[in-house]
Design a protein around this motif. Structure first.
Motif, PDB file in Angstrom:
ATOM      1  N   HIS A 152      55.879  29.990  52.049  1.00 50.79           N
ATOM      2  CA  HIS A 152      54.878  29.063  52.584  1.00 50.79           C
ATOM      3  C   HIS A 152      55.117  27.663  52.019  1.00 50.79           C
ATOM      4  O   HIS A 152      55.182  26.680  52.763  1.00 50.79           O
ATOM      5  CB  HIS A 152      53.464  29.534  52.215  1.00 50.79           C
TER       6      HIS A 152
ATOM      7  N   SER B 141      44.051  27.904  55.639  1.00 49.68           N
ATOM      8  CA  SER B 141      43.344  29.189  55.606  1.00 49.68           C
ATOM      9  C   SER B 141      44.107  30.218  54.795  1.00 49.68           C
ATOM     10  O   SER B 141      43.523  30.992  54.028  1.00 49.68           O
ATOM     11  CB  SER B 141      43.133  29.690  57.038  1.00 49.68           C
ATOM     12  N   ARG B 142      45.442  30.238  54.956  1.00 48.97           N
ATOM     13  CA  ARG B 142      46.255  31.182  54.181  1.00 48.97           C
ATOM     14  C   ARG B 142      46.151  30.886  52.679  1.00 48.97           C
ATOM     15  O   ARG B 142      46.027  31.805  51.854  1.00 48.97           O
ATOM     16  CB  ARG B 142      47.712  31.102  54.629  1.00 48.97           C
TER      17      ARG B 142
ATOM     18  N   HIS C 269      42.799  32.056  51.468  1.00 47.00           N
ATOM     19  CA  HIS C 269      42.708  33.518  51.449  1.00 47.00           C
ATOM     20  C   HIS C 269      43.348  34.084  50.184  1.00 47.00           C
ATOM     21  O   HIS C 269      42.832  35.048  49.603  1.00 47.00           O
ATOM     22  CB  HIS C 269      43.382  34.084  52.685  1.00 47.00           C
ATOM     23  N   ARG C 270      44.455  33.524  49.760  1.00 48.84           N
ATOM     24  CA  ARG C 270      45.116  34.050  48.566  1.00 48.84           C
ATOM     25  C   ARG C 270      44.758  33.231  47.314  1.00 48.84           C
ATOM     26  O   ARG C 270      45.439  33.323  46.298  1.00 48.84           O
ATOM     27  CB  ARG C 270      46.624  34.087  48.766  1.00 48.84           C
TER      28      ARG C 270
ATOM     29  N   ALA D  95      53.336  28.346  58.671  1.00 49.30           N
ATOM     30  CA  ALA D  95      52.194  29.250  58.759  1.00 49.30           C
ATOM     31  C   ALA D  95      52.649  30.704  58.849  1.00 49.30           C
ATOM     32  O   ALA D  95      52.046  31.602  58.262  1.00 49.30           O
ATOM     33  CB  ALA D  95      51.326  28.894  59.961  1.00 49.30           C
TER      34      ALA D  95
END
Length: 427
Positions: A11, A121-122, A125-126, A60
């Motif tokens: 990423h 968002s990723r 989330h992590r 993404a």
């Protein structure tokens, strides 16, 4: 890119490529298109927006970031921009009509914004704050492109002012996210460094312990060699010597079976001191060493008889190496709550002030050989059961070396309880 190389996170790697493309391509193309609004500049700007949108979509999705893929992206992006500029130079009217078609730059801007939001968002989330902040900044950069492409008729703020505000906010977020990613990468690198150092220390400890075990096995086998020779040629008391040899073989077998680094977990209990010492002295005498003994009977110590045997064997081996041919005297007695064992030879002894240094690993007399592990091993073994070992300072009136081993004494057994007297009713 620095954070991506440290973390190997795809990423972050693709985001770094997108940021590089933005800084090296998108910003100059926007400036050129503003200062020199030619069809070629407009075409290059739209194509670069498309490349940015593609890179962010890839970021993404985060496929593995490999060198062939990076080269393919760089070469493909350069050929796309050059090809677009060439087409614009050859057919300016066609390119002008395409770049003026609002859905094209608007679509690229929307894809750019959506991909940035997906990256944010990723990251959220992590729980990766750096990636989340950088993704938010990239989404705002896409939103600025949408504002420029749509040319909304804002009643209060002009399109240029709105686009400039979004750009400034987006750049601030991207910089903040990039710095946070770099800090996270450095923190991760420090954690890996600490973990590797800990593994290295553990490996060094195990390696040292393996060397100590070899040292102890050699000492044990040295005592057994003389005993087996004596058994083969005849001895006055073969039964007792055979029993001692069997006990020593059991101890060496237990030493081999215990995993390296787990020696301190040996079971501790109360044991009789005199039989352990007497057996080891018998082995040494069978190998030709002159050993005198004065052992208090009934001594009970707390700990492991196997550890005490290892310590005494190391002390015998030191005496044999540093005072060859010298008689050795072993005494054992109880002093308050401690069992005190002394092993004295009549050799040259230690130099003044070296009584503590000899317990450090690797300290040894080069002329006499050895690994310098014997006394260090003794101290480690005894420390595991609240015991100690010291070497007394040199005494001019009594040459030689005196090693003193102390172990916690087992409590005296409680006297048996007496039954209460029976009362008879005599009338």
């Amino acid at each position: 890119m620095f954070a991506a190389r440290l973390t190997a996170d795809p990423h972050v790697g693709w985001v770094s490529l997108a940021l590089g493309a933005y800084g090296l391509l998108a910003v100059p193309a926007s400036m050129v298109a503003t200062l020199n609004p030619t069809p070629a500049a407009a075409a290059a700007r739209v194509l670069i927006d498309g490349i940015m949108a593609g890179l962010l979509v890839t970021a993404a999705a985060a496929p593995p970031l490999t060198h062939p893929r990076v080269r393919l992206v760089l070469i493909g992006g350069a050929l796309t921009v050059l090809g677009g500029a060439a087409v614009a130079a050859a057919s300016s009217s066609f390119v002008s009509s395409v770049t003026a078609f609002v859905p094209v730059p608007l679509g690229f801007g929307l894809v750019w914004t959506g991909a940035g939001a997906a990256i944010a968002s990723r990251g959220a989330h992590r729980q990766d704050q750096g990636l989340a902040v950088a993704g938010t900044g990239l989404a705002l950069l896409g939103a600025a492109r949408v504002v420029n492409a749509a040319a909304f008729d804002w009643p209060v703020v002009g399109v240029a002012a709105a686009s400039t505000g979004l750009h400034l906010a987006a750049i601030a977020l991207v910089l903040c996210g990039s710095l946070r990613l770099a800090r996270q990468a450095l923190g991760s690198l420090e954690d890996q460094h600490d973990s590797l150092e800990e593994e290295l220390r553990l490996a060094e400890t195990r390696l040292a312990r393996a060397a100590e075990r070899d040292h102890e096995l050699r000492n044990g086998l040295a005592g057994l060699a003389g005993a087996t020779t004596l058994l083969g040629s005849g001895c006055p008391d073969p039964v007792q010597l055979s029993t001692v040899v069997a006990a020593e073989l059991d101890r060496l077998d237990e030493l081999l079976q215990t995993p390296v680094g787990r020696e301190a977990e040996a079971l501790t209990s109360s044991f009789a001191v005199a039989p352990v010492l007497h057996g080891l002295i018998t082995l040494r005498c069978s190998a030709g060493m002159v050993v005198e003994q004065e052992l208090q009977l009934g001594l009970q110590a707390l700990g492991s008889s196997a550890r005490l045997a290892q310590v005494i064997i190391n002390l015998f081996e030191n005496a044999n190496r540093h005072a060859p041919g010298s008689p050795v005297r072993v005494t054992a007695e109880r002093r308050e709550d401690r069992v005190v064992i002394q092993v004295r030879d009549q050799g040259p002894g230690l130099g003044h002030g070296t009584e503590d240094a000899v317990f450090e690993p690797g300290v040894h007399d080069g002329a006499r050989g050895g690994l310098g592990l014997g006394l260090y091993v003794c101290r480690q073994l005894l420390a595991a059961e609240n015991g100690t070992i010291t070497v007394l300072p040199a005494d001019p009136d009594a040459p030689g070396c005196v090693a003193v081993v102390e172990l916690p004494a087992a409590p005296d057994p409680a006297p048996p309880a007496l039954d209460p007297p029976l009362l008879q009713n005599v009338s």
